[in-house]
Design a protein around this motif. Structure first.
Motif, PDB file in Angstrom:
ATOM      1  N   GLY A 124       0.845  -1.187   0.000  1.00 15.75           N
ATOM      2  CA  GLY A 124       0.000   0.000   0.000  1.00 15.75           C
ATOM      3  C   GLY A 124       0.881   1.237   0.000  1.00 15.75           C
ATOM      4  O   GLY A 124       1.796   1.363  -0.797  1.00 15.75           O
ATOM      5  N   GLY A 125       0.641   2.155   0.918  1.00 14.84           N
ATOM      6  CA  GLY A 125       1.457   3.362   1.018  1.00 14.84           C
ATOM      7  C   GLY A 125       2.645   3.218   1.952  1.00 14.84           C
ATOM      8  O   GLY A 125       3.409   4.149   2.152  1.00 14.84           O
ATOM      9  N   TYR A 126       2.810   2.027   2.533  1.00 21.77           N
ATOM     10  CA  TYR A 126       3.857   1.779   3.516  1.00 21.77           C
ATOM     11  C   TYR A 126       5.090   1.210   2.815  1.00 21.77           C
ATOM     12  O   TYR A 126       4.993   0.270   2.030  1.00 21.77           O
ATOM     13  CB  TYR A 126       3.318   0.784   4.551  1.00 21.77           C
ATOM     14  N   SER A 127       6.273   1.792   3.069  1.00 20.54           N
ATOM     15  CA  SER A 127       7.527   1.339   2.460  1.00 20.54           C
ATOM     16  C   SER A 127       8.568   1.102   3.536  1.00 20.54           C
ATOM     17  O   SER A 127       8.586   1.796   4.553  1.00 20.54           O
ATOM     18  CB  SER A 127       8.074   2.401   1.504  1.00 20.54           C
ATOM     19  N   GLY A 128       9.450   0.141   3.285  1.00 22.99           N
ATOM     20  CA  GLY A 128      10.550  -0.127   4.200  1.00 22.99           C
ATOM     21  C   GLY A 128      11.876   0.003   3.475  1.00 22.99           C
ATOM     22  O   GLY A 128      11.985  -0.344   2.297  1.00 22.99           O
ATOM     23  N   THR A 129      12.889   0.538   4.164  1.00 24.11           N
ATOM     24  CA  THR A 129      14.215   0.710   3.571  1.00 24.11           C
ATOM     25  C   THR A 129      15.283   0.270   4.566  1.00 24.11           C
ATOM     26  O   THR A 129      15.039   0.215   5.764  1.00 24.11           O
ATOM     27  CB  THR A 129      14.487   2.184   3.190  1.00 24.11           C
ATOM     28  N   VAL A 130      16.459  -0.034   4.035  1.00 28.40           N
ATOM     29  CA  VAL A 130      17.633  -0.283   4.859  1.00 28.40           C
ATOM     30  C   VAL A 130      18.738   0.635   4.350  1.00 28.40           C
ATOM     31  O   VAL A 130      18.922   0.776   3.138  1.00 28.40           O
ATOM     32  CB  VAL A 130      18.068  -1.768   4.861  1.00 28.40           C
ATOM     33  N   ILE A 131      19.432   1.288   5.261  1.00 32.31           N
ATOM     34  CA  ILE A 131      20.476   2.256   4.913  1.00 32.31           C
ATOM     35  C   ILE A 131      21.766   1.825   5.602  1.00 32.31           C
ATOM     36  O   ILE A 131      21.773   1.593   6.813  1.00 32.31           O
ATOM     37  CB  ILE A 131      20.086   3.685   5.360  1.00 32.31           C
ATOM     38  N   LEU A 132      22.848   1.700   4.832  1.00 29.47           N
ATOM     39  CA  LEU A 132      24.145   1.300   5.362  1.00 29.47           C
ATOM     40  C   LEU A 132      25.143   2.443   5.231  1.00 29.47           C
ATOM     41  O   LEU A 132      25.208   3.100   4.183  1.00 29.47           O
ATOM     42  CB  LEU A 132      24.682   0.078   4.620  1.00 29.47           C
ATOM     43  N   PHE A 133      25.924   2.652   6.282  1.00 29.48           N
ATOM     44  CA  PHE A 133      27.003   3.639   6.306  1.00 29.48           C
ATOM     45  C   PHE A 133      28.311   2.871   6.410  1.00 29.48           C
ATOM     46  O   PHE A 133      28.522   2.177   7.410  1.00 29.48           O
ATOM     47  CB  PHE A 133      26.888   4.553   7.531  1.00 29.48           C
ATOM     48  N   LYS A 134      29.174   3.012   5.407  1.00 26.22           N
ATOM     49  CA  LYS A 134      30.473   2.331   5.436  1.00 26.22           C
ATOM     50  C   LYS A 134      31.585   3.343   5.247  1.00 26.22           C
ATOM     51  O   LYS A 134      31.448   4.296   4.478  1.00 26.22           O
ATOM     52  CB  LYS A 134      30.576   1.298   4.307  1.00 26.22           C
ATOM     53  N   ASN A 135      32.717   3.111   5.931  1.00 26.81           N
ATOM     54  CA  ASN A 135      33.904   3.915   5.708  1.00 26.81           C
ATOM     55  C   ASN A 135      34.426   3.543   4.329  1.00 26.81           C
ATOM     56  O   ASN A 135      34.683   2.367   4.054  1.00 26.81           O
ATOM     57  CB  ASN A 135      34.952   3.631   6.787  1.00 26.81           C
ATOM     58  N   GLY A 145      20.707   1.487   9.337  1.00 25.26           N
ATOM     59  CA  GLY A 145      19.411   2.030   9.697  1.00 25.26           C
ATOM     60  C   GLY A 145      18.298   1.289   8.986  1.00 25.26           C
ATOM     61  O   GLY A 145      18.451   0.878   7.837  1.00 25.26           O
ATOM     62  N   ARG A 146      17.200   1.087   9.683  1.00 25.53           N
ATOM     63  CA  ARG A 146      15.977   0.547   9.089  1.00 25.53           C
ATOM     64  C   ARG A 146      14.936   1.644   9.236  1.00 25.53           C
ATOM     65  O   ARG A 146      14.761   2.200  10.321  1.00 25.53           O
ATOM     66  CB  ARG A 146      15.531  -0.716   9.807  1.00 25.53           C
ATOM     67  N   HIS A 147      14.273   1.930   8.142  1.00 24.90           N
ATOM     68  CA  HIS A 147      13.418   3.109   8.104  1.00 24.90           C
ATOM     69  C   HIS A 147      12.120   2.739   7.403  1.00 24.90           C
ATOM     70  O   HIS A 147      12.140   2.218   6.298  1.00 24.90           O
ATOM     71  CB  HIS A 147      14.176   4.191   7.316  1.00 24.90           C
ATOM     72  N   SER A 148      11.006   2.969   8.048  1.00 25.01           N
ATOM     73  CA  SER A 148       9.717   2.740   7.404  1.00 25.01           C
ATOM     74  C   SER A 148       9.010   4.079   7.221  1.00 25.01           C
ATOM     75  O   SER A 148       9.113   4.975   8.063  1.00 25.01           O
ATOM     76  CB  SER A 148       8.865   1.760   8.203  1.00 25.01           C
ATOM     77  N   LEU A 149       8.341   4.184   6.091  1.00 22.21           N
ATOM     78  CA  LEU A 149       7.703   5.439   5.714  1.00 22.21           C
ATOM     79  C   LEU A 149       6.295   5.168   5.205  1.00 22.21           C
ATOM     80  O   LEU A 149       5.992   4.060   4.753  1.00 22.21           O
ATOM     81  CB  LEU A 149       8.494   6.128   4.592  1.00 22.21           C
ATOM     82  N   TYR A 150       5.471   6.206   5.244  1.00 23.06           N
ATOM     83  CA  TYR A 150       4.117   6.090   4.709  1.00 23.06           C
ATOM     84  C   TYR A 150       3.815   7.303   3.859  1.00 23.06           C
ATOM     85  O   TYR A 150       4.197   8.432   4.188  1.00 23.06           O
ATOM     86  CB  TYR A 150       3.074   5.987   5.838  1.00 23.06           C
ATOM     87  N   GLY A 151       3.129   7.076   2.760  1.00 22.98           N
ATOM     88  CA  GLY A 151       2.728   8.175   1.890  1.00 22.98           C
ATOM     89  C   GLY A 151       1.452   7.816   1.162  1.00 22.98           C
ATOM     90  O   GLY A 151       1.052   6.647   1.097  1.00 22.98           O
TER      91      GLY A 151
END
Length: 157
Positions: A124-135, A145-151
């Motif tokens: 639906g309008g719900y999305s999930g993402t994963v964000i990685l920070f590497k040197n 980071g795990r980030h869920s969003l709605y739109g």
């Protein structure tokens, strides 16, 4: 306007002064001082549907008292880069619903980081993402980071 004046109890002089105030238009996302403070210096390397890769040289202004990239800056970047991987140009920006961040190591001022965001899925309008920070030099994982969003979702009508 008269009802507003009566309700607010404004005198004529005050009302005339208020009506002459210049109201600036609402800014769109990404052009305010906050976005410029956090995102200044980020370089987008690759964008594909559901994927964003950026390079970010840690500026001293985003470090904590110990000289490490601050947790708040990491959270802001998770929010912004995570949204970028699920952004749809035809829809309004999505809002954060939930965020989870694991800080696994530190990054110092002037360290160059690779930040990648990948969409995990959408329902639906719900999305999930994963964000990685590497040197970028050592390959060490700094944060995940795990980030869920709605739109809004487009109408089928």
């Amino acid at each position: 306007m008269e009802k507003a004046r009566e309700y607010l109890g404004l005198m004529t002089k005050e009302s005339e002064t208020a009506s002459r105030l210049a109201v600036r238009p609402h800014h769109s996302a990404g052009d305010g001082p906050y976005e410029n403070f956090i995102l200044r210096g980020i370089r987008v390397d690759r964008v594909e549907p559901g994927f964003v890769s950026c390079t970010f040289k840690v500026p001293p202004r985003l470090t904590d008292a110990s000289g490490n990239l601050s947790a708040g800056a990491i959270a802001s970047l998770v929010d912004d880069v995570g949204e970028a991987s699920v952004h749809d140009e035809d829809l309004p920006l999505k809002v954060s619903v939930d965020m989870s961040i694991s800080i696994l190591s530190t990054a110092k001022a002037n360290d160059e980081l690779e930040i990648t965001s990948r969409a995990l899925g959408q329902k639906g309008g719900y999305s999930g993402t994963v964000i990685l920070f590497k040197n970028k030099v050592t390959g060490e994982l700094i944060a995940e980071g795990r980030h869920s969003l709605y739109g809004k979702i487009p109408s089928k009508i």
